[in-house]
Design a protein around this motif. Structure first.
Motif, PDB file in Angstrom:
ATOM      1  N   VAL A   4       0.774  -1.206  -0.039  1.00 12.92           N
ATOM      2  CA  VAL A   4      -0.028  -0.029  -0.054  1.00 12.92           C
ATOM      3  C   VAL A   4       0.778   1.236  -0.047  1.00 12.92           C
ATOM      4  CG1 VAL A   4      -0.187  -0.138   2.573  1.00 12.92           C
ATOM      5  CG2 VAL A   4      -1.885   1.358   1.224  1.00 12.92           C
ATOM      6  N   ASN A   5       0.390   2.359  -0.973  1.00 18.43           N
ATOM      7  CA  ASN A   5       1.267   3.506  -0.767  1.00 18.43           C
ATOM      8  C   ASN A   5       0.002   4.729  -0.146  1.00 18.43           C
ATOM      9  OD1 ASN A   5      -0.135   3.409  -3.206  1.00 18.43           O
ATOM     10  ND2 ASN A   5       0.722   5.314  -3.741  1.00 18.43           N
ATOM     11  N   TRP A   6       0.565   5.448   0.775  1.00 23.81           N
ATOM     12  CA  TRP A   6      -0.366   6.429   1.454  1.00 23.81           C
ATOM     13  C   TRP A   6       0.482   7.681   1.647  1.00 23.81           C
ATOM     14  CZ3 TRP A   6       2.999   7.530   5.328  1.00 23.81           C
ATOM     15  CH2 TRP A   6       3.921   6.493   5.851  1.00 23.81           C
ATOM     16  N   HIS A   7      -0.242   8.713   2.239  1.00 27.41           N
ATOM     17  CA  HIS A   7       0.223   9.902   2.589  1.00 27.41           C
ATOM     18  C   HIS A   7      -0.655  10.494   3.915  1.00 27.41           C
ATOM     19  CE1 HIS A   7      -2.707  10.945  -0.492  1.00 27.41           C
ATOM     20  NE2 HIS A   7      -3.103  12.175   0.566  1.00 27.41           N
ATOM     21  N   LEU A   8       0.075  11.345   4.563  1.00 24.71           N
ATOM     22  CA  LEU A   8      -0.642  11.987   5.890  1.00 24.71           C
ATOM     23  C   LEU A   8      -1.590  13.287   5.201  1.00 24.71           C
ATOM     24  CD1 LEU A   8       1.975  11.372   8.575  1.00 24.71           C
ATOM     25  CD2 LEU A   8      -0.302  10.139   7.969  1.00 24.71           C
ATOM     26  N   GLU A   9      -2.545  13.488   5.761  1.00 26.71           N
ATOM     27  CA  GLU A   9      -3.294  14.665   5.787  1.00 26.71           C
ATOM     28  C   GLU A   9      -3.762  15.444   6.920  1.00 26.71           C
ATOM     29  OE1 GLU A   9      -6.629  14.293   2.993  1.00 26.71           O
ATOM     30  OE2 GLU A   9      -5.305  13.899   1.229  1.00 26.71           O
ATOM     31  N   TRP A  10      -3.687  16.543   6.758  1.00 27.06           N
ATOM     32  CA  TRP A  10      -4.384  17.464   8.005  1.00 27.06           C
ATOM     33  C   TRP A  10      -5.594  18.155   7.680  1.00 27.06           C
ATOM     34  CZ3 TRP A  10      -5.027  22.590   9.053  1.00 27.06           C
ATOM     35  CH2 TRP A  10      -5.320  22.995  10.259  1.00 27.06           C
ATOM     36  N   THR A  65      -7.731  17.282   5.581  1.00 27.19           N
ATOM     37  CA  THR A  65      -7.822  16.960   4.025  1.00 27.19           C
ATOM     38  C   THR A  65      -6.809  17.808   3.223  1.00 27.19           C
ATOM     39  OG1 THR A  65      -9.369  18.671   3.414  1.00 27.19           O
ATOM     40  CG2 THR A  65     -10.297  16.674   4.424  1.00 27.19           C
ATOM     41  N   ILE A  66      -5.875  18.221   3.981  1.00 28.52           N
ATOM     42  CA  ILE A  66      -4.622  18.862   3.176  1.00 28.52           C
ATOM     43  C   ILE A  66      -3.701  18.071   3.462  1.00 28.52           C
ATOM     44  CG2 ILE A  66      -3.405  21.106   3.028  1.00 28.52           C
ATOM     45  CD1 ILE A  66      -5.595  22.653   4.319  1.00 28.52           C
ATOM     46  N   GLN A  67      -2.893  17.811   2.241  1.00 29.49           N
ATOM     47  CA  GLN A  67      -1.836  16.655   2.209  1.00 29.49           C
ATOM     48  C   GLN A  67      -0.563  17.526   2.928  1.00 29.49           C
ATOM     49  OE1 GLN A  67      -0.947  14.975  -1.461  1.00 29.49           O
ATOM     50  NE2 GLN A  67       1.113  14.149  -0.766  1.00 29.49           N
ATOM     51  N   ILE A  68       0.265  16.520   3.832  1.00 33.55           N
ATOM     52  CA  ILE A  68       1.282  17.362   4.365  1.00 33.55           C
ATOM     53  C   ILE A  68       2.572  16.860   3.501  1.00 33.55           C
ATOM     54  CG2 ILE A  68       2.661  17.170   6.561  1.00 33.55           C
ATOM     55  CD1 ILE A  68       0.066  16.099   8.034  1.00 33.55           C
ATOM     56  N   PRO A  69       3.358  17.944   3.295  1.00 36.45           N
ATOM     57  CA  PRO A  69       4.594  17.616   2.331  1.00 36.45           C
ATOM     58  C   PRO A  69       5.568  16.345   3.166  1.00 36.45           C
ATOM     59  CG  PRO A  69       3.951  19.889   2.811  1.00 36.45           C
ATOM     60  CD  PRO A  69       3.290  19.317   3.606  1.00 36.45           C
ATOM     61  N   PHE A  70       6.168  15.985   2.267  1.00 35.23           N
ATOM     62  CA  PHE A  70       7.116  14.841   2.723  1.00 35.23           C
ATOM     63  C   PHE A  70       6.628  13.695   3.616  1.00 35.23           C
ATOM     64  CE2 PHE A  70       9.146  19.038   2.665  1.00 35.23           C
ATOM     65  CZ  PHE A  70       9.895  19.054   1.115  1.00 35.23           C
ATOM     66  N   THR A  71       5.276  13.283   3.605  1.00 36.51           N
ATOM     67  CA  THR A  71       4.897  12.212   4.097  1.00 36.51           C
ATOM     68  C   THR A  71       4.259  10.986   3.486  1.00 36.51           C
ATOM     69  OG1 THR A  71       2.655  13.249   4.283  1.00 36.51           O
ATOM     70  CG2 THR A  71       4.148  14.060   6.004  1.00 36.51           C
ATOM     71  N   VAL A  73       8.101  -0.663   6.086  1.00 39.87           N
ATOM     72  CA  VAL A  73       7.660   0.488   5.912  1.00 39.87           C
ATOM     73  C   VAL A  73       8.865   1.455   5.446  1.00 39.87           C
ATOM     74  CG1 VAL A  73       6.313   2.716   6.992  1.00 39.87           C
ATOM     75  CG2 VAL A  73       5.850   0.323   7.738  1.00 39.87           C
ATOM     76  N   VAL A  74       8.561   2.205   4.382  1.00 41.82           N
ATOM     77  CA  VAL A  74       9.525   3.217   3.722  1.00 41.82           C
ATOM     78  C   VAL A  74       8.991   4.603   3.616  1.00 41.82           C
ATOM     79  CG1 VAL A  74      11.021   3.571   1.779  1.00 41.82           C
ATOM     80  CG2 VAL A  74      10.402   1.259   2.381  1.00 41.82           C
ATOM     81  N   ILE A  75       9.451   5.459   4.250  1.00 43.28           N
ATOM     82  CA  ILE A  75       8.891   6.882   4.219  1.00 43.28           C
ATOM     83  C   ILE A  75       9.645   7.784   3.483  1.00 43.28           C
ATOM     84  CG2 ILE A  75       8.133   8.736   5.663  1.00 43.28           C
ATOM     85  CD1 ILE A  75       7.684   6.512   7.883  1.00 43.28           C
TER      86      ILE A  75
END
Length: 285
Positions: free
Chosen positions: A159-165, A167-173, A195-197
C-alpha cells in the motif's frame, strides 16, 4: 318444440356482448372491424402479461443476486477477507485511534521494520508501543490516506499512502508499506511489515554520483566490500565510536544550543499567534 330448446353449452350468436368497444350495442352482431379490434386487445393483454412476468423475474433475480453478494460480503468480512481489505481496516483503526481493535491485527511474533528506525520492532509489545506513540503524535486532525493497495497472493499486500491534516496533504509524508499476513482463527493478521517513508532531504544527482564512486571502490576492493556488506553493524559501531570520541564533545553542545534556539523561536511564535487571535476575536469576533 325442438327448435326452441337451447343447450347450456351453446350461446346464441345475438347474446355476445363486448364491453368498452365503441359502436356495439347489446345483442348486436359484431362486425369484421370489431373482431379485429378484439383480437388486437387480446394480443396486447398477452404481451403486457408476458412483460410483467419478465419484469418480476428480473426484479426477483436482482434481489437474489444482491442477497448472495451481501451474504458473500459478510462471510468475506468475517474471514478477514483479503489482505487488501484487512489493510484498509487496519489503517481505519489507526485513524480512529482504536488501539484495542488495532491490537487484534498484530501477531504475537510480528516483525515490524520501519526504515526511519535503526532497529526493527519485534513482537506485539514493541509494535503496539510504536502505534500508541504514533496515534498520540497524529493528534485529532492528521489521518492516513490510502492511495493504492495491491496484492501479490493471499498472504501479502502493498500500500502507498500519505498523511493529511484536515484533508490537506502534508509535505514529505508519502510512504509505502508492505505486509505479510498469516491466519489466526478465522481472520488475517499482520506477521511482517516493512515501511518506507519519503525523505525530506532531496539530494538529487548527488546520490547517483555517490553510488558511482562507492561501486567503483567495491569493484577495486571486492574482499573488503564483501566483508563490509555482510557486517553492516560493524560499520555503524565504528562510526559511532569515532563520533563519540572525536566529534561528540564539539557537536553535541552545538546541537543542544540549536535545539534550544528553535524551542525559543517556536514559543515566541506561538505567543505572538495567540495575541493576534485574541485581538481578532475581541474586535472582529
Amino acid at each position: 318444440m325442438a327448435a326452441a330448446v337451447n343447450f347450456p353449452c351453446r350461446i346464441p350468436r345475438q347474446a355476445i356482448s363486448l364491453k368498452g368497444v365503441a359502436g356495439l350495442t347489446f345483442g348486436s352482431t359484431p362486425s369484421k372491424g370489431s373482431c379485429q379490434l378484439m383480437q388486437s386487445n387480446v394480443k396486447m393483454e398477452r404481451e403486457a402479461a408476458c412483460l410483467r412476468k419478465q419484469v418480476n423475474n428480473k426484479s426477483l433475480n436482482k434481489r437474489w443476486v444482491s442477497m448472495v453478494v451481501s451474504a458473500a460480503g459478510d462471510f468475506d468480512f468475517k474471514l478477514g477477507s483479503s489482505p487488501s481489505n484487512m489493510i484498509k481496516q487496519f489503517y481505519a483503526c489507526i485513524n480512529d485511534k482504536k488501539l484495542k481493535e488495532l491490537d487484534g491485527y498484530v501477531s504475537e511474533d510480528c516483525h515490524f521494520e520501519d526504515c526511519s528506525f535503526l532497529q526493527p520492532m519485534q513482537g506485539k509489545k514493541e509494535v503496539m508501543h510504536f502505534f500508541r506513540q504514533l496515534t498520540a503524535g497524529m493528534g485529532q486532525n492528521v489521518k492516513f490516506v490510502i492511495e493504492h493497495v495491491c496484492e501479490d497472493d493471499e498472504m501479502t499486500a502493498g500500500v502507498n499512502w500519505h498523511l493529511e491534516w484536515k484533508t490537506i496533504q502534508i509535505p514529505f509524508t508519502r510512504g509505502c508499506s508492505f505486509y505479510e499476513c498469516s491466519h489466526k482463527d478465522d481472520r488475517l493478521i499482520i506477521k511482517k511489515a516493512l515501511v518506507v517513508i519519503e525523505s525530506p532531504i532531496k539530494p538529487g544527482g548527488i546520490v547517483l554520483t555517490l553510488l558511482k564512486n562507492v561501486t567503483a571502490i567495491f569493484d577495486d576492493f571486492p574482499k573488503a566490500a564483501e566483508w563490509l556488506l555482510k557486517s553492516p553493524h560493524v560499520i555503524m559501531q565504528f562510526c559511532s565510536k569515532i563520533y563519540s570520541r572525536l566529534l561528540a564533545p564539539f557537536v553535541n553542545p552545538l546541537l543542544a544550543g540549536y535545539i534550544r534556539a528553535w524551542n525559543l523561536a517556536a514559543r515566541l511564535f506561538a505567543f505572538a499567534l495567540n495575541i493576534v487571535l485574541h485581538f481578532l476575536t475581541k474586535y472582529f469576533g
